[in-house]
Design a protein around this motif. Sequence first.
Motif, PDB file in Angstrom:
ATOM      1  N   LEU A  19      -9.590 -52.845  72.510  1.00 30.29           N
ATOM      2  CA  LEU A  19     -11.000 -52.496  72.700  1.00 30.29           C
ATOM      3  C   LEU A  19     -11.179 -51.000  72.904  1.00 30.29           C
ATOM      4  O   LEU A  19     -12.161 -50.418  72.440  1.00 30.29           O
ATOM      5  CB  LEU A  19     -11.588 -53.278  73.879  1.00 30.29           C
ATOM      6  N   ARG A  20     -10.243 -50.365  73.564  1.00 31.13           N
ATOM      7  CA  ARG A  20     -10.320 -48.908  73.752  1.00 31.13           C
ATOM      8  C   ARG A  20     -10.218 -48.178  72.416  1.00 31.13           C
ATOM      9  O   ARG A  20     -10.938 -47.203  72.181  1.00 31.13           O
ATOM     10  CB  ARG A  20      -9.222 -48.444  74.707  1.00 31.13           C
ATOM     11  N   GLU A  23     -13.532 -48.572  70.596  1.00 26.37           N
ATOM     12  CA  GLU A  23     -14.584 -47.721  71.156  1.00 26.37           C
ATOM     13  C   GLU A  23     -14.528 -46.292  70.625  1.00 26.37           C
ATOM     14  O   GLU A  23     -15.540 -45.604  70.592  1.00 26.37           O
ATOM     15  CB  GLU A  23     -14.495 -47.699  72.684  1.00 26.37           C
ATOM     16  N   ASP A  24     -13.363 -45.844  70.203  1.00 26.72           N
ATOM     17  CA  ASP A  24     -13.209 -44.479  69.695  1.00 26.72           C
ATOM     18  C   ASP A  24     -13.568 -44.348  68.215  1.00 26.72           C
ATOM     19  O   ASP A  24     -13.559 -43.251  67.665  1.00 26.72           O
ATOM     20  CB  ASP A  24     -11.770 -43.998  69.909  1.00 26.72           C
ATOM     21  N   ARG A  30     -16.698 -49.597  64.164  1.00 23.63           N
ATOM     22  CA  ARG A  30     -16.676 -50.276  65.464  1.00 23.63           C
ATOM     23  C   ARG A  30     -17.313 -51.660  65.351  1.00 23.63           C
ATOM     24  O   ARG A  30     -16.782 -52.644  65.872  1.00 23.63           O
ATOM     25  CB  ARG A  30     -17.435 -49.430  66.488  1.00 23.63           C
ATOM     26  N   TYR A  34     -15.356 -55.111  66.143  1.00 20.05           N
ATOM     27  CA  TYR A  34     -15.812 -56.053  67.165  1.00 20.05           C
ATOM     28  C   TYR A  34     -16.063 -57.437  66.567  1.00 20.05           C
ATOM     29  O   TYR A  34     -15.765 -58.455  67.200  1.00 20.05           O
ATOM     30  CB  TYR A  34     -17.076 -55.557  67.867  1.00 20.05           C
TER      31      TYR A  34
END
Length: 55
Positions: A19-20, A23-24, A30, A34
């Motif tokens: 997830l990190r 997020e970038d 993104r 997801y």
Amino acid sequence: MSSDDDTQTAIDDALVPRLRVIEDQPLPSRAEAYAQVHDELRQLLEGGDVPRTHG
């Protein structure tokens, strides 16, 4: 610790870094990432369903 606990810990340990990374990413990437995570988690959760028999 049970096998289910070990599996959950492994999933948690893999999910947070993933997830990190997501997020970038730029917004369009993104959203796609997801959606993929969502589909994988849904399959994992639904795969644990056991059909019930009536009788």
